[in-house]
Design an enzyme around this catalytic site. Structure first.
Site, PDB file in Angstrom:
ATOM      1  N   HIS A 119       4.131  -4.343   9.090  1.00 41.96           N
ATOM      2  CA  HIS A 119       4.055  -4.162  10.542  1.00 41.96           C
ATOM      3  C   HIS A 119       2.730  -4.642  11.130  1.00 41.96           C
ATOM      4  O   HIS A 119       2.545  -4.584  12.344  1.00 41.96           O
ATOM      5  CB  HIS A 119       4.248  -2.682  10.891  1.00 41.96           C
ATOM      6  CG  HIS A 119       5.320  -2.005  10.086  1.00 41.96           C
ATOM      7  ND1 HIS A 119       6.633  -2.426  10.110  1.00 41.96           N
ATOM      8  CD2 HIS A 119       5.283  -0.962   9.205  1.00 41.96           C
ATOM      9  CE1 HIS A 119       7.352  -1.658   9.286  1.00 41.96           C
ATOM     10  NE2 HIS A 119       6.543  -0.771   8.725  1.00 41.96           N
TER      11      HIS A 119
ATOM     12  N   HIS B 263      12.704  -2.500   2.204  1.00 40.67           N
ATOM     13  CA  HIS B 263      12.117  -1.186   2.499  1.00 40.67           C
ATOM     14  C   HIS B 263      13.010  -0.114   1.914  1.00 40.67           C
ATOM     15  O   HIS B 263      14.251  -0.181   2.064  1.00 40.67           O
ATOM     16  CB  HIS B 263      11.973  -0.975   4.012  1.00 40.67           C
ATOM     17  CG  HIS B 263      11.100  -1.999   4.641  1.00 40.67           C
ATOM     18  ND1 HIS B 263       9.727  -1.984   4.525  1.00 40.67           N
ATOM     19  CD2 HIS B 263      11.413  -3.107   5.340  1.00 40.67           C
ATOM     20  CE1 HIS B 263       9.244  -3.037   5.132  1.00 40.67           C
ATOM     21  NE2 HIS B 263      10.232  -3.741   5.635  1.00 40.67           N
TER      22      HIS B 263
ATOM     23  N   ASN C 135       8.067  -5.631  -0.724  1.00 40.07           N
ATOM     24  CA  ASN C 135       7.944  -4.428   0.101  1.00 40.07           C
ATOM     25  C   ASN C 135       6.470  -4.301   0.424  1.00 40.07           C
ATOM     26  O   ASN C 135       5.684  -3.797  -0.396  1.00 40.07           O
ATOM     27  CB  ASN C 135       8.453  -3.177  -0.610  1.00 40.07           C
ATOM     28  CG  ASN C 135       8.401  -1.952   0.311  1.00 40.07           C
ATOM     29  OD1 ASN C 135       7.813  -2.008   1.394  1.00 40.07           O
ATOM     30  ND2 ASN C 135       9.010  -0.861  -0.123  1.00 40.07           N
TER      31      ASN C 135
ATOM     32  N   ARG D  82      13.187   5.004  12.282  1.00 39.71           N
ATOM     33  CA  ARG D  82      11.938   5.776  12.277  1.00 39.71           C
ATOM     34  C   ARG D  82      11.116   5.442  13.533  1.00 39.71           C
ATOM     35  O   ARG D  82      11.688   5.100  14.569  1.00 39.71           O
ATOM     36  CB  ARG D  82      11.197   5.481  10.968  1.00 39.71           C
ATOM     37  CG  ARG D  82      12.012   5.885   9.727  1.00 39.71           C
ATOM     38  CD  ARG D  82      11.290   5.565   8.440  1.00 39.71           C
ATOM     39  NE  ARG D  82      10.006   6.268   8.366  1.00 39.71           N
ATOM     40  CZ  ARG D  82       9.082   6.017   7.440  1.00 39.71           C
ATOM     41  NH1 ARG D  82       9.303   5.088   6.508  1.00 39.71           N
ATOM     42  NH2 ARG D  82       7.948   6.692   7.433  1.00 39.71           N
TER      43      ARG D  82
ATOM     44  N   ASP E  92       1.541 -15.440   6.845  1.00 38.73           N
ATOM     45  CA  ASP E  92       1.056 -16.816   6.705  1.00 38.73           C
ATOM     46  C   ASP E  92       1.009 -17.238   5.242  1.00 38.73           C
ATOM     47  O   ASP E  92       1.234 -18.415   4.927  1.00 38.73           O
ATOM     48  CB  ASP E  92      -0.334 -16.963   7.324  1.00 38.73           C
ATOM     49  CG  ASP E  92      -0.313 -17.011   8.845  1.00 38.73           C
ATOM     50  OD1 ASP E  92       0.783 -17.042   9.429  1.00 38.73           O
ATOM     51  OD2 ASP E  92      -1.416 -17.014   9.452  1.00 38.73           O
TER      52      ASP E  92
ATOM     53  N   SER F  17      13.096   3.008   2.938  1.00 40.02           N
ATOM     54  CA  SER F  17      13.630   3.782   4.060  1.00 40.02           C
ATOM     55  C   SER F  17      14.202   2.835   5.117  1.00 40.02           C
ATOM     56  O   SER F  17      13.902   1.635   5.120  1.00 40.02           O
ATOM     57  CB  SER F  17      12.511   4.631   4.679  1.00 40.02           C
ATOM     58  OG  SER F  17      11.518   3.784   5.273  1.00 40.02           O
TER      59      SER F  17
ATOM     60  N   ARG G  88       5.107  11.090  -2.562  1.00 37.75           N
ATOM     61  CA  ARG G  88       4.878  10.728  -1.156  1.00 37.75           C
ATOM     62  C   ARG G  88       6.151  10.961  -0.334  1.00 37.75           C
ATOM     63  O   ARG G  88       7.167  10.286  -0.548  1.00 37.75           O
ATOM     64  CB  ARG G  88       4.497   9.247  -1.083  1.00 37.75           C
ATOM     65  CG  ARG G  88       4.350   8.713   0.314  1.00 37.75           C
ATOM     66  CD  ARG G  88       4.263   7.199   0.322  1.00 37.75           C
ATOM     67  NE  ARG G  88       4.063   6.719   1.662  1.00 37.75           N
ATOM     68  CZ  ARG G  88       4.235   5.460   2.040  1.00 37.75           C
ATOM     69  NH1 ARG G  88       4.590   4.549   1.166  1.00 37.75           N
ATOM     70  NH2 ARG G  88       4.033   5.117   3.292  1.00 37.75           N
TER      71      ARG G  88
ATOM     72  N   TYR H 179      11.289   8.832   0.942  1.00 39.24           N
ATOM     73  CA  TYR H 179      11.208   7.800  -0.107  1.00 39.24           C
ATOM     74  C   TYR H 179      11.830   8.220  -1.439  1.00 39.24           C
ATOM     75  O   TYR H 179      11.841   7.423  -2.381  1.00 39.24           O
ATOM     76  CB  TYR H 179       9.742   7.396  -0.316  1.00 39.24           C
ATOM     77  CG  TYR H 179       9.090   6.843   0.930  1.00 39.24           C
ATOM     78  CD1 TYR H 179       9.582   5.689   1.531  1.00 39.24           C
ATOM     79  CD2 TYR H 179       7.996   7.477   1.518  1.00 39.24           C
ATOM     80  CE1 TYR H 179       9.013   5.179   2.679  1.00 39.24           C
ATOM     81  CE2 TYR H 179       7.405   6.975   2.666  1.00 39.24           C
ATOM     82  CZ  TYR H 179       7.917   5.826   3.244  1.00 39.24           C
ATOM     83  OH  TYR H 179       7.352   5.313   4.388  1.00 39.24           O
TER      84      TYR H 179
ATOM     85  N   PRO I 237       0.792  -1.230   0.000  1.00 37.84           N
ATOM     86  CA  PRO I 237       0.000   0.000   0.000  1.00 37.84           C
ATOM     87  C   PRO I 237       0.828   1.285   0.000  1.00 37.84           C
ATOM     88  O   PRO I 237       1.870   1.364   0.649  1.00 37.84           O
ATOM     89  CB  PRO I 237      -0.829  -0.101   1.291  1.00 37.84           C
ATOM     90  CG  PRO I 237      -0.124  -1.107   2.121  1.00 37.84           C
ATOM     91  CD  PRO I 237       0.525  -2.064   1.180  1.00 37.84           C
ATOM     92  N   ASN I 238       0.303   2.228  -0.751  1.00 40.46           N
ATOM     93  CA  ASN I 238       0.826   3.602  -0.849  1.00 40.46           C
ATOM     94  C   ASN I 238       2.105   3.727  -1.673  1.00 40.46           C
ATOM     95  O   ASN I 238       2.576   4.833  -1.917  1.00 40.46           O
ATOM     96  CB  ASN I 238       1.022   4.220   0.552  1.00 40.46           C
ATOM     97  CG  ASN I 238      -0.274   4.277   1.319  1.00 40.46           C
ATOM     98  OD1 ASN I 238      -1.271   4.790   0.800  1.00 40.46           O
ATOM     99  ND2 ASN I 238      -0.297   3.750   2.523  1.00 40.46           N
TER     100      ASN I 238
ATOM    101  N   GLU J 254      12.688  -9.315   2.138  1.00 42.48           N
ATOM    102  CA  GLU J 254      11.901  -8.148   2.543  1.00 42.48           C
ATOM    103  C   GLU J 254      12.719  -6.891   2.261  1.00 42.48           C
ATOM    104  O   GLU J 254      13.899  -6.822   2.640  1.00 42.48           O
ATOM    105  CB  GLU J 254      11.582  -8.250   4.045  1.00 42.48           C
ATOM    106  CG  GLU J 254      10.868  -7.029   4.601  1.00 42.48           C
ATOM    107  CD  GLU J 254      10.588  -7.156   6.101  1.00 42.48           C
ATOM    108  OE1 GLU J 254      10.363  -8.288   6.595  1.00 42.48           O
ATOM    109  OE2 GLU J 254      10.596  -6.109   6.770  1.00 42.48           O
TER     110      GLU J 254
ATOM    111  N   ALA K  27       3.156  -0.680   4.937  1.00 42.50           N
ATOM    112  CA  ALA K  27       2.690  -0.763   6.326  1.00 42.50           C
ATOM    113  C   ALA K  27       2.172  -2.148   6.699  1.00 42.50           C
ATOM    114  O   ALA K  27       2.140  -2.495   7.889  1.00 42.50           O
ATOM    115  CB  ALA K  27       1.608   0.294   6.566  1.00 42.50           C
TER     116      ALA K  27
ATOM    117  N   ARG L  29       7.607   0.794  13.367  1.00 43.89           N
ATOM    118  CA  ARG L  29       8.150   0.302  12.085  1.00 43.89           C
ATOM    119  C   ARG L  29       9.299  -0.692  12.296  1.00 43.89           C
ATOM    120  O   ARG L  29       9.755  -1.339  11.368  1.00 43.89           O
ATOM    121  CB  ARG L  29       8.628   1.470  11.215  1.00 43.89           C
ATOM    122  CG  ARG L  29       7.502   2.345  10.747  1.00 43.89           C
ATOM    123  CD  ARG L  29       7.977   3.424   9.789  1.00 43.89           C
ATOM    124  NE  ARG L  29       7.053   4.538   9.810  1.00 43.89           N
ATOM    125  CZ  ARG L  29       5.923   4.600   9.118  1.00 43.89           C
ATOM    126  NH1 ARG L  29       5.583   3.620   8.306  1.00 43.89           N
ATOM    127  NH2 ARG L  29       5.128   5.650   9.211  1.00 43.89           N
TER     128      ARG L  29
HETATM  129  C1  DQA Z   1       8.202   1.227   3.678  1.00 44.05           C
HETATM  130  C2  DQA Z   1       8.313   1.445   5.186  1.00 44.05           C
HETATM  131  C3  DQA Z   1       6.983   1.205   5.863  1.00 44.05           C
HETATM  132  O1  DQA Z   1       7.099   1.421   7.262  1.00 44.05           O
HETATM  133  C4  DQA Z   1       5.938   2.158   5.306  1.00 44.05           C
HETATM  134  O2  DQA Z   1       4.684   1.894   5.878  1.00 44.05           O
HETATM  135  C5  DQA Z   1       5.865   2.132   3.823  1.00 44.05           C
HETATM  136  C6  DQA Z   1       7.106   2.083   3.056  1.00 44.05           C
HETATM  137  C7  DQA Z   1       9.528   1.557   2.961  1.00 44.05           C
HETATM  138  O3  DQA Z   1       9.663   1.134   1.801  1.00 44.05           O
HETATM  139  O4  DQA Z   1      10.376   2.244   3.505  1.00 44.05           O
HETATM  140  O5  DQA Z   1       4.796   2.216   3.233  1.00 44.05           O
HETATM  141  O6  DQA Z   1       7.922  -0.152   3.441  1.00 44.05           O
END
Ligand code: DQA
Length: 158
Positions: free
Chosen positions: A89, A109, A83, A116, A96, A111, A22, A27, A14-15, A107, A86, A120
Site C-alpha cells: 500500500h 494477501h 505478499n 478491511r 518499480d 486476508s 499476529r 491471519y 514486513p511482519n 500479488e 503493508a 488497504r
Molecule cells: C497482508 C495485508 C496487508 O494489508 C497487511 O499490511 C499485511 C498482511 C495480508 O497478507 O493479508 O501485513 O498483506
C-alpha cells in the site's frame, strides 16, 4: 529456447515473520514455517522448488525482486508470488523493482484487504502484477504458484 524452470520465488514482506501470533483472527494461527511448507508442497507437486523468503526491510525485498527477475529471465524461475504486507500500500520502489526487471508476479494477501480499512484497498503493486489473490489464507499462495506454472506452460519463453 528457455530452460525448464526449477523454482518459483515466494517473497514475503514486513511482519509476516509474526504469523501464528499476529492477529490470528485475520491471519490464522499458522506460522511462516507452516506457510513455507505449504508453498514447498505446492511447488513440488509441479516439479519445482519454492524459494520462500521473508524480510522486514524494503531494500532487501527490492534486491530479491531483482534476483528473481534475473532468474526468471534466465528461465530458471517461474516468477514470484509476492505478499509485500503493508509495502503493498506504500512502496512505489517495490513496484518499480517489479516492472524494472519485468518480473511475472502474482500479488497475494492472506486476508481480504478489500474487506478491511480503506487504505488497504490501494495497491501500488497490482497494476504491474499478472493477478491478485486476497482472502484465501495460505491456499492463496498455492493457487498463485499453480497460476505461475500454468502461465509458463501456456506461454513458454515468458
Ligand atoms: C497482508 C495485508 C496487508 O494489508 C497487511 O499490511 C499485511 C498482511 C495480508 O497478507 O493479508 O501485513 O498483506
Amino acid at each position: 529456447m528457455t530452460a525448464a524452470a526449477t523454482k518459483v520465488h515466494v517473497l514475503n514482506g514486513p511482519n509476516l515473520n509474526l504469523l501464528g501470533t499476529r492477529e490470528p483472527g485475520l491471519y490464522g494461527t499458522g506460522t511462516l514455517d507452516d506457510l513455507r511448507r505449504r508453498c514447498e508442497a505446492a511447488a513440488a507437486a509441479l516439479g519445482v522448488e519454492a524459494d520462500v523468503r521473508q524480510s522486514n526491510h524494503e531494500g532487501e525485498l527490492i534486491d530479491w525482486v531483482h534476483e528473481a527477475g534475473r532468474e526468471t529471465a534466465a528461465g530458471v524461475s517461474l516468477g514470484a508470488v509476492l505478499n509485500l504486507g503493508a509495502y503493498t500500500h506504500t512502496s512505489i520502489a517495490l513496484r518499480d523493482a517489479v516492472s524494472g526487471v519485468s518480473l511475472p508476479v502474482i500479488e497475494v494477501h492472506l486476508s481480504n484487504v478489500h474487506a478491511r480499512e480503506a487504505f488497504r484497498g490501494r495497491s501500488y503493486l497490482a497494476p504491474v502484477a499478472i493477478g491478485v489473490i486476497a482472502g484465501m489464507g495460505p491456499d492463496g499462495y498455492a493457487y498463485a504458484i499453480d497460476a505461475l506454472a500454468r502461465r509458463r506452460a501456456q506461454q513458454p519463453g515468458t
